[in-house]
Every structure is written in structure tokens, then in C-alpha cells.
Motif scaffolding. Sequence first.
Motif, PDB file in Angstrom:
ATOM      1  N   GLN A  64       0.811  -1.198   0.000  1.00 28.36           N
ATOM      2  CA  GLN A  64       0.000   0.000   0.000  1.00 28.36           C
ATOM      3  C   GLN A  64       0.854   1.262   0.000  1.00 28.36           C
ATOM      4  OE1 GLN A  64      -2.276  -1.002   3.531  1.00 28.36           O
ATOM      5  NE2 GLN A  64      -4.147  -1.141   2.310  1.00 28.36           N
ATOM      6  N   SER A  65       0.248   2.328  -0.490  1.00 28.33           N
ATOM      7  CA  SER A  65       0.927   3.621  -0.480  1.00 28.33           C
ATOM      8  C   SER A  65       0.739   4.273   0.876  1.00 28.33           C
ATOM      9  CB  SER A  65       0.359   4.519  -1.568  1.00 28.33           C
ATOM     10  OG  SER A  65      -0.984   4.874  -1.272  1.00 28.33           O
ATOM     11  N   ASP A  98      -5.202   6.725   5.392  1.00 31.72           N
ATOM     12  CA  ASP A  98      -6.667   6.620   5.443  1.00 31.72           C
ATOM     13  C   ASP A  98      -7.101   5.532   6.430  1.00 31.72           C
ATOM     14  OD1 ASP A  98      -6.912   8.640   3.589  1.00 31.72           O
ATOM     15  OD2 ASP A  98      -7.098   7.285   1.871  1.00 31.72           O
ATOM     16  N   GLN A  99      -6.402   4.396   6.379  1.00 29.77           N
ATOM     17  CA  GLN A  99      -6.743   3.316   7.302  1.00 29.77           C
ATOM     18  C   GLN A  99      -6.435   3.717   8.749  1.00 29.77           C
ATOM     19  OE1 GLN A  99      -5.034  -0.438   6.208  1.00 29.77           O
ATOM     20  NE2 GLN A  99      -5.591  -0.224   4.053  1.00 29.77           N
ATOM     21  N   ALA A 100      -5.328   4.427   8.930  1.00 29.32           N
ATOM     22  CA  ALA A 100      -4.944   4.849  10.280  1.00 29.32           C
ATOM     23  C   ALA A 100      -5.945   5.839  10.853  1.00 29.32           C
ATOM     24  CB  ALA A 100      -3.541   5.455  10.257  1.00 29.32           C
ATOM     25  N   ILE A 101      -6.447   6.728  10.020  1.00 27.32           N
ATOM     26  CA  ILE A 101      -7.430   7.715  10.481  1.00 27.32           C
ATOM     27  C   ILE A 101      -8.715   7.014  10.930  1.00 27.32           C
ATOM     28  CG2 ILE A 101      -8.922   9.605   9.732  1.00 27.32           C
ATOM     29  CD1 ILE A 101      -6.601  10.599   7.989  1.00 27.32           C
ATOM     30  N   ALA A 125       3.496   3.928   7.361  1.00 29.43           N
ATOM     31  CA  ALA A 125       3.398   4.960   6.326  1.00 29.43           C
ATOM     32  C   ALA A 125       4.600   5.898   6.339  1.00 29.43           C
ATOM     33  CB  ALA A 125       2.117   5.763   6.524  1.00 29.43           C
ATOM     34  N   LEU A 126       5.295   5.942   7.492  1.00 27.67           N
ATOM     35  CA  LEU A 126       6.406   6.881   7.635  1.00 27.67           C
ATOM     36  C   LEU A 126       7.774   6.219   7.559  1.00 27.67           C
ATOM     37  CD1 LEU A 126       4.855   9.052  10.498  1.00 27.67           C
ATOM     38  CD2 LEU A 126       5.287   9.787   8.143  1.00 27.67           C
ATOM     39  N   LEU A 164       8.717   4.467   1.919  1.00 25.01           N
ATOM     40  CA  LEU A 164       7.438   5.069   1.534  1.00 25.01           C
ATOM     41  C   LEU A 164       7.471   6.589   1.690  1.00 25.01           C
ATOM     42  CD1 LEU A 164       4.667   2.710   2.956  1.00 25.01           C
ATOM     43  CD2 LEU A 164       5.340   3.043   0.583  1.00 25.01           C
ATOM     44  N   GLU A 165       8.135   7.050   2.731  1.00 19.09           N
ATOM     45  CA  GLU A 165       8.151   8.483   3.017  1.00 19.09           C
ATOM     46  C   GLU A 165       8.845   9.262   1.908  1.00 19.09           C
ATOM     47  OE1 GLU A 165       8.970  11.327   6.891  1.00 19.09           O
ATOM     48  OE2 GLU A 165      10.054   9.430   6.679  1.00 19.09           O
ATOM     49  N   ALA A 166       9.884   8.667   1.312  1.00 16.18           N
ATOM     50  CA  ALA A 166      10.628   9.370   0.272  1.00 16.18           C
ATOM     51  C   ALA A 166       9.776   9.643  -0.953  1.00 16.18           C
ATOM     52  CB  ALA A 166      11.867   8.562  -0.121  1.00 16.18           C
ATOM     53  N   ALA A 167       8.775   8.788  -1.196  1.00 13.31           N
ATOM     54  CA  ALA A 167       7.927   8.954  -2.374  1.00 13.31           C
ATOM     55  C   ALA A 167       6.579   9.567  -2.030  1.00 13.31           C
ATOM     56  CB  ALA A 167       7.729   7.594  -3.047  1.00 13.31           C
ATOM     57  N   THR A 168       6.472  10.152  -0.841  1.00 14.02           N
ATOM     58  CA  THR A 168       5.194  10.682  -0.376  1.00 14.02           C
ATOM     59  C   THR A 168       5.216  12.194  -0.370  1.00 14.02           C
ATOM     60  OG1 THR A 168       4.942   8.734   1.033  1.00 14.02           O
ATOM     61  CG2 THR A 168       3.522  10.608   1.503  1.00 14.02           C
TER      62      THR A 168
END
Length: 351
Positions: free
Chosen positions: A24-25, A31-34, A52-53, A57-61
Motif C-alpha cells: 500500500q501507499s 486513510d486506514q490509520a485515520i 506509512a512513515l 514510503l516516506e521518500a515517495a510521499t
Amino acid sequence: MKKTSRVVLLLMVMGLAFEQARAQSASELLDQAIRAYRELEFDAAAALLRRALVPDLEAATDDSVRADALAYLAATEFYRGRPVSASTAFRRLIRLEPRYRPDQLVFPPDVTNLFEETRRQTKAIKAIVPSDETLRVGADRLSMRLLSSSLHDVLADIRTASGAEVRLLYSGPIADSLDLGWDGLDATGEITEGSHVLHVTSLDDNGRILNVLQVPLSISRLRADTTPHPLPPEPSMFLPETRSSGPGIEALLGGVLAGAAVVALPSAIASGSEPSGARFAVGGVISLAGVAGFLNRRPGQPLPENVVANQTLRREWQDQVASVARQNASRIADVRIRVLAGSPLNDGRNP
């Protein structure tokens, strides 16, 4: 039993979240965490947010996604009874986006108060620099903007890759934001080239270094394209400026031969007849006319109209040469540099 079932369910949810998170992105994980946060499943929310962090993943976010993830992580850690971890997440958020403010309609006062307390203690700067800019040295300026988390003093300058100062841009307080400009010259007025950095230092009230932000700058000088000078006119384009020997000689020979023919004509027609004085006079006049024609068309005599035409041709060529020379001088004087900005580097010296 009920408590045990809840723990097992929670572990199953966390395990499922980890398996899904692999593909997952960061936005999907956020969204799932929220949703988990809103359902008060703080452990599951924290696990999703930390996934997510992670660096890959963070580098492409996008920065806004990372900022929201850190805000929710701080709130989640606060409600998990981990205020230190919550403050750490808020500090990461403030260094990422110094002007970020949590939505008070989303986060309760306990969370926003902790954020404000952390923001006052964390002196962070974000630099906005064009990624690719071409400047006319001495005329244009590289526009850069600094965004601050809170009021403090900063020192901004251009430095070489080895750390030597090239040009001081600003020294003083920054509250919310600050616009900087740089013309591409060093402190001595020379053009800057090579690998450099925009170096921004945050200072406390005693002048001690709190944080250092560096933006790599690759500076190259653009060489002006000049136009070659026009070639001189071909010799075949010029007209003769003096008469040649041909027309004069033809007139002289024609007159002499015609005069001789007039004198000799009676003897050729009637043997024994003698030419009269009148025929000698006529022959002499014709011969003199040939001499006059020769003198009028003698070799080396100037041809004024051809001289003017050739002067015009030379002047047009010289004007073209002068025009090209002026254009080339203007292009050479119009020095340009290209500035490529890299990703900002923050040493994160703030605790």
C-alpha cells in the motif's frame, strides 16, 4: 474473556494491517490509520502510521501526506499515554512543515496545546527554492523564501560545498516568513560557479546553533553563442573602376586604318593616279578622330559610377561586420548562470 477476545482481535487487525501495508501507499495507510484513530483503536493506528512513515514510503510521499501522518501519530501516541513520543512526532512535523497547524475541529485541545508547546520550543526553517532557474548575472535574482515555525534569529548565506562562506544573504530575526534574493555573485563581485549550498542556521537567544538547513545548489555558467562575422564580398562582385586598354586601342587603330584607306583608295582603284590634297586632309581628320577616341578611352581612366557602386558594396559589408560585432559584444556581456536546487538537508539538531 471479553478482554482476551478484544486483545486477540486487536492483534489480528494489526497483523492484517501489516500484511496489507506491504503493498500500500502512504496515502492508503494514512486513510486506514485515520479510521482506526476515530474508532479509538490507537495501537492499530500507530502501527499503520509508522508503516506509512518508513523511509522507503516516506521518500515517495507528498509533504502534506507526511505532515498529516505525523499529526495523527502524535495524537495517537498522546492517547496511548506516551507524551514524549507524541512530542517527538510533533517535532518531526514542525521541521517538515514549520507553518503546519493541526485542525482544531479534528484534534482536541489537549493535543493542540501539546503541539503549540512543542512548536514554541522547536525552531525550524523550511526553504523554498526554484528547482531550475536561469539568471542574468547582475540583473536577475534567485528568489528564495524561508518559512519559520516561530520567532527566532537566523543566519542565511551561500557557501561552497566545503563550507566556506561565499555571500551573506541575511542575518537577523524571522517570525513567519522571509524572502531572500541572490544575484549569483560572491562577496567580491565575481560570478559563482560549481557546487554550493544555501546554508540557513537557526540560533537561540544566546547565539547558539539550534538547527542547520542546507539546500544543495549546482551553479553553471552559460556560454553565449556568438555569430561569425560575414565574409567580404567576392572579387567577382566588384565592377572595374578604370577602363581597360581594349576600347582605346580599338578606337586608335580604327581611326588610323580608316585614314590610310581614304588616302590609298584612288591608287588602288586606278593605277597611276595620285591622291589629291583633299584626300590627305580627309584621311588626317579621320586619323585624328581615332587619336581623340583613344585619348577619351585611354587605359586607366576612372569609371565614377563603378567606383560608387564598389564603395556602396564595401560599406554594406562593413556595416554588417560592425552590427555582428555589437551583437556579439552584447551577448558576451549578458552573462547567465543556471542554478539547480537539490533536496533540502536538515541536521535535526533540535532535541
